[in-house]
Design an enzyme around this catalytic site. Structure first.
Site, PDB file in Angstrom:
ATOM      1  N   ASN A 187       0.819  -1.218   0.000  1.00  0.00           N
ATOM      2  CA  ASN A 187       0.000   0.000   0.000  1.00  0.00           C
ATOM      3  C   ASN A 187       0.855   1.270   0.000  1.00  0.00           C
ATOM      4  O   ASN A 187       0.382   2.321  -0.451  1.00  0.00           O
ATOM      5  CB  ASN A 187      -0.908  -0.038   1.242  1.00  0.00           C
ATOM      6  CG  ASN A 187      -1.570   1.295   1.502  1.00  0.00           C
ATOM      7  OD1 ASN A 187      -2.550   1.647   0.838  1.00  0.00           O
ATOM      8  ND2 ASN A 187      -1.045   2.060   2.463  1.00  0.00           N
ATOM      9  N   LYS A 199       2.315   3.173 -11.030  1.00  0.00           N
ATOM     10  CA  LYS A 199       1.041   2.482 -10.850  1.00  0.00           C
ATOM     11  C   LYS A 199       0.742   1.563 -12.037  1.00  0.00           C
ATOM     12  O   LYS A 199       0.108   0.520 -11.881  1.00  0.00           O
ATOM     13  CB  LYS A 199      -0.085   3.491 -10.623  1.00  0.00           C
ATOM     14  CG  LYS A 199       0.091   4.307  -9.330  1.00  0.00           C
ATOM     15  CD  LYS A 199       0.177   3.400  -8.110  1.00  0.00           C
ATOM     16  CE  LYS A 199       0.311   4.145  -6.804  1.00  0.00           C
ATOM     17  NZ  LYS A 199       0.348   3.263  -5.625  1.00  0.00           N
ATOM     18  N   TYR A 236       4.375   9.125 -10.966  1.00  0.00           N
ATOM     19  CA  TYR A 236       3.399   8.347 -10.184  1.00  0.00           C
ATOM     20  C   TYR A 236       2.652   7.341 -11.071  1.00  0.00           C
ATOM     21  O   TYR A 236       2.529   6.165 -10.727  1.00  0.00           O
ATOM     22  CB  TYR A 236       2.426   9.328  -9.533  1.00  0.00           C
ATOM     23  CG  TYR A 236       1.363   8.707  -8.652  1.00  0.00           C
ATOM     24  CD1 TYR A 236       1.665   8.297  -7.357  1.00  0.00           C
ATOM     25  CD2 TYR A 236       0.057   8.552  -9.104  1.00  0.00           C
ATOM     26  CE1 TYR A 236       0.688   7.746  -6.547  1.00  0.00           C
ATOM     27  CE2 TYR A 236      -0.922   8.013  -8.297  1.00  0.00           C
ATOM     28  CZ  TYR A 236      -0.613   7.609  -7.015  1.00  0.00           C
ATOM     29  OH  TYR A 236      -1.579   7.064  -6.210  1.00  0.00           O
ATOM     30  N   ILE A 283      -9.800   9.146  -3.752  1.00  0.00           N
ATOM     31  CA  ILE A 283     -10.149   8.736  -2.384  1.00  0.00           C
ATOM     32  C   ILE A 283      -9.733   9.850  -1.421  1.00  0.00           C
ATOM     33  O   ILE A 283      -8.613  10.372  -1.518  1.00  0.00           O
ATOM     34  CB  ILE A 283      -9.410   7.423  -1.996  1.00  0.00           C
ATOM     35  CG1 ILE A 283      -9.535   6.359  -3.106  1.00  0.00           C
ATOM     36  CG2 ILE A 283      -9.921   6.896  -0.653  1.00  0.00           C
ATOM     37  CD1 ILE A 283     -10.924   5.917  -3.455  1.00  0.00           C
TER      38      ILE A 283
END
Ligand code: NAD
Length: 248
Positions: free
Chosen positions: A91, A160, A156, A189
Site C-alpha cells: 500500500n 502504478k 506516479y 479517495i
C-alpha cells in the site's frame, strides 16, 4: 464467521489513509496485523493501540518500504515471531507531482523507489513463506492513473502502471502454488494524500465521478478484504477498479 479468522496480514505504509482503514477492517474480521511506515509517530502508535484493543496480535515496523535490506530483516523477524504470512498488501505510496518539463531526477527516483521498488522488495521477501505454505493473497495498490494516465503525474502513473504489469506477471509465476496476486486501482479517495490538492482540482475530480462522491478509505479496504478472503479463491492477476465509475 469472520472472513479473516486465523490469518496474518502485512500492510505497508499503514499509519494513515487507506492502509490504516484496511488494517482496522482486517482486524475487525479477525486478522492479526503487521504494519509498516517510515517512522514511529503518533499515527503509528495510536493504530497499534487500536488494533490491540480489537483483541488481535499487532506489530509495527518503522521501515522505508523502498529499502531492500530492511525488508529482508523484517521478513526474518516475522517468520520468527508469527511463523507465516497469509496476506500482503503493498500500500505504501507517495506523490511528487509536476509536469515532466519541471520534474527533477530526484523526484522521479523517489516516487519510483517508494511506489514500485517497494512492491518488488516485499513480494520478493515474503513470497518464499507463501510458496512454502502453498497459500497466500498479495494485493498491490495501483491507481486508475496507472491505467488512464494523468497530466502532472508521469512518475506516479508510471509506478502504478508498473504495478499492474508486475501483478500480472507474478500471478502467472505463483498461481500453481496457490498464491494469488491482484491489484486494486482506486479512483479519487479522500485521504491525507489527496488533501494536498487545491479546491479547483478537487472539484474537477468530483465532477468526473459518476457516483458524485469521493471514495473513502473504507471503500478501498472493503475491496481488499474481498481479494484477501476466501470470497475470491479463484481470482488472480486482476486489477479491480474501485472508483465510483471515474475511469468509465
Ligand atoms: P497517504 O499519504 O494518506 O498514506 C500513505 C502512507 O504510506 C503514509 O503513512 C506514508 O508515510 C506511507 N508511506 C509512503 N511511502 C512509504 C515508504 N516508502 N515506506 C513506508 N511507508 C511509506 O496515502 P493514501 O491515499 O492512503 O494512499 C495509499 C495508497 O493508495 C498509495 O499507494 C496511493 O498511491 C494509493 N492511491 C491513493 C489514491 C487516493 O486518491 N488517495 C488513489 C489511487 C491510489
Amino acid at each position: 464467521m469472520k472472513l479473516l479468522e486465523n490469518k496474518i496480514a502485512m500492510i505497508t505504509g499503514a499509519s494513515r489513509g487507506i492502509g490504516r482503514s484496511t488494517a482496522l477492517l482486517f482486524a475487525d474480521n479477525g486478522a492479526d496485523i503487521i504494519f509498516t511506515d517510515f517512522r514511529e509517530d503518533d499515527n503509528s502508535k495510536s493504530l497499534l493501540e487500536e488494533l490491540k484493543g480489537k483483541g488481535v496480535r499487532a506489530a509495527f515496523y518503522a521501515a522505508d518500504a523502498s529499502n531492500h535490506e530492511r525488508t529482508l530483516e523484517i521478513a526474518k523477524e516475522i517468520e520468527k515471531e508469527f511463523g507465516r504470512l497469509d496476506i500482503l498488501i503493498n500500500n505504501a505510496g507517495i506523490t511528487r507531482d509536476n509536469l515532466l518539463l519541471r520534474m527533477s531526477p530526484a523526484d522521479w527516483d523517489l516516487v519510483i523507489n517508494c511506489n514500485l521498488r517497494s512492491v518488488y522488495n516485499y513480494c520478493k521477501a515474503f513470497t518464499p513463506m507463501m510458496i512454502k505454505q502453498r497459500s497466500g493473497s498479495i494485493i498491490n495498490i495501483s491507481s486508475i492513473v496507472g491505467i488512464n494516465g494523468n497530466a502532472g503525474q508521469c512518475n506516479y502513473s508510471a509506478t502504478k502502471a508498473g504495478i499492474i504489469g508486475f501483478t500480472r506477471s507474478l500471478a502467472k509465476e505463483l498461481g500453481s502454488r496457490n498464491v494469488r496476486v491482484n491489484a486494486v486501482a482506486p479512483g479519487f479517495i479522500e485521504t491525507p494524500m489527496t488533501k494536498q490538492l487545491g479546491e479547483q482540482a478537487l472539484n474537477d475530480w468530483l465532477k468526473a465521478i459518476p457516483m458524485r462522491r469521493p471514495g473513502q478509505p473504507e471503500d478501498i479496504a472493503r475491496t481488499s478484504l474481498y481479494l484477501a478472503s476466501e470470497l475470491s479463491t479463484y481470482i488472480t492477476g486482476q486489477v479491480l477498479r474501485c472508483d465510483g465509475g471515474l475511469s468509465l
